[in-house]
Design an enzyme around this catalytic site. Structure first.
Site, PDB file in Angstrom:
ATOM      1  N   SER A   1      27.787 -34.413  -1.535  1.00  0.00           N
ATOM      2  CA  SER A   1      26.567 -34.072  -2.272  1.00  0.00           C
ATOM      3  C   SER A   1      26.713 -34.186  -3.783  1.00  0.00           C
ATOM      4  O   SER A   1      25.724 -34.259  -4.494  1.00  0.00           O
ATOM      5  CB  SER A   1      26.105 -32.660  -1.909  1.00  0.00           C
TER       6      SER A   1
ATOM      7  N   LYS B   1      27.239 -27.323  -7.262  1.00  0.00           N
ATOM      8  CA  LYS B   1      26.017 -28.082  -7.552  1.00  0.00           C
ATOM      9  C   LYS B   1      25.780 -28.120  -9.057  1.00  0.00           C
ATOM     10  O   LYS B   1      26.458 -27.463  -9.835  1.00  0.00           O
ATOM     11  CB  LYS B   1      24.794 -27.441  -6.883  1.00  0.00           C
TER      12      LYS B   1
END
Length: 185
Positions: free
Chosen positions: A48, A92
Site C-alpha cells: 500500500s 500511511k
C-alpha cells in the site's frame, strides 16, 4: 624507582581497561534507551505504500517526533487501530488534518473544496467514505497509502480516521533490506 614506573604502567593499563568497559556500558545503555523510548521497529506488510516503502521493508519509527506537535500533511506515520484486540501497526501518509473537510471526487483529493496538490499522480478509483465531504474532528487525521488504488486506509471502515492518540510516531528510515536503506520522504 623502577618499581614505581612498573607499578604506574600497571595502573595505567588497568585504568584504560576500566575506561573501555565504562564506554561500552554507556553505549549499551544509550542504545537501550534509544530503542525502548525513542524508536521502535516495524516491518511493512503489503504494497500500500509502494514507491516509498515496499513489502518486508523494516523501518524505524520515531516515537517522540509528535510529542509536542501533531503530524503534518504528507508525513508518513505509523498508527494503531482504535480497538483493544488489534496489535497491527499501519503505515500511511497523512492527507487530511484535524478540522478539515476531505472529499474524493473525480479521482482527486479535495481539502476544504480545494484540490490537493498531491505528489502522487494517480486517479483514485474508490473514494470510499470520502465520496461525500467528511469533516474531520479536532483529533482525527485522514490517511492514504501512496499506492492509492491498492491501499486499505481512511477511505474504508476497516481503518477509518486516525485519532491522535493512536499515532505511534513518524516513520523515520528504512533499515532493511540494505539496498533500500535511507530516510523516508
Amino acid at each position: 624507582m623502577r618499581f614505581f614506573q612498573r607499578r604506574y604502567q600497571e595502573n595505567t593499563t588497568l585504568l584504560n581497561i576500566c575506561k573501555y568497559i565504562a564506554d561500552v556500558c554507556v553505549v549499551i545503555v544509550l542504545a537501550y534507551v534509544l530503542v525502548t523510548f525513542i524508536c521502535c521497529r516495524s516491518t511493512v506488510v503489503g504494497n500500500s505504500m509502494e514507491e516509498t516503502l515496499s513489502n518486508d521493508n523494516t523501518v524505524l519509527i520515531n516515537r517522540i517526533s509528535y510529542a509536542f506537535n501533531g503530524p503534518k500533511r504528507f508525513d508518513c506515520i505509523a498508527f494503531e487501530q482504535d480497538s483493544v484486540d488489534s496489535s497491527k501497526i499501519y503505515i500511511k501518509r497523512v492527507v487530511g488534518l484535524p478540522g478539515e473537510t476531505v472529499q474524493i471526487k473525480d479521482g482527486r483529493v479535495y481539502i476544504n473544496d480545494v484540490q490537493l496538490d498531491d505528489y502522487v499522480d494517480t486517479t483514485i478509483l474508490t473514494p470510499g467514505v470520502a465520496a461525500n465531504p467528511y469533516k474531520l474532528a479536532d483529533d482525527e487525521y485522514f490517511v492514504l497509502g501512496d499506492n492509492r488504488n491498492n491501499s486499505e486506509d481512511s477511505r474504508f471502515a476497516s481503518v477509518g480516521m486516525v485519532k491522535r492518540k493512536n499515532v505511534v510516531g513518524k516513520v523515520w528510515m528504512v533499515i532493511e533490506p540494505f539496498d533500500s536503506f535511507g530516510f523516508v520522504k
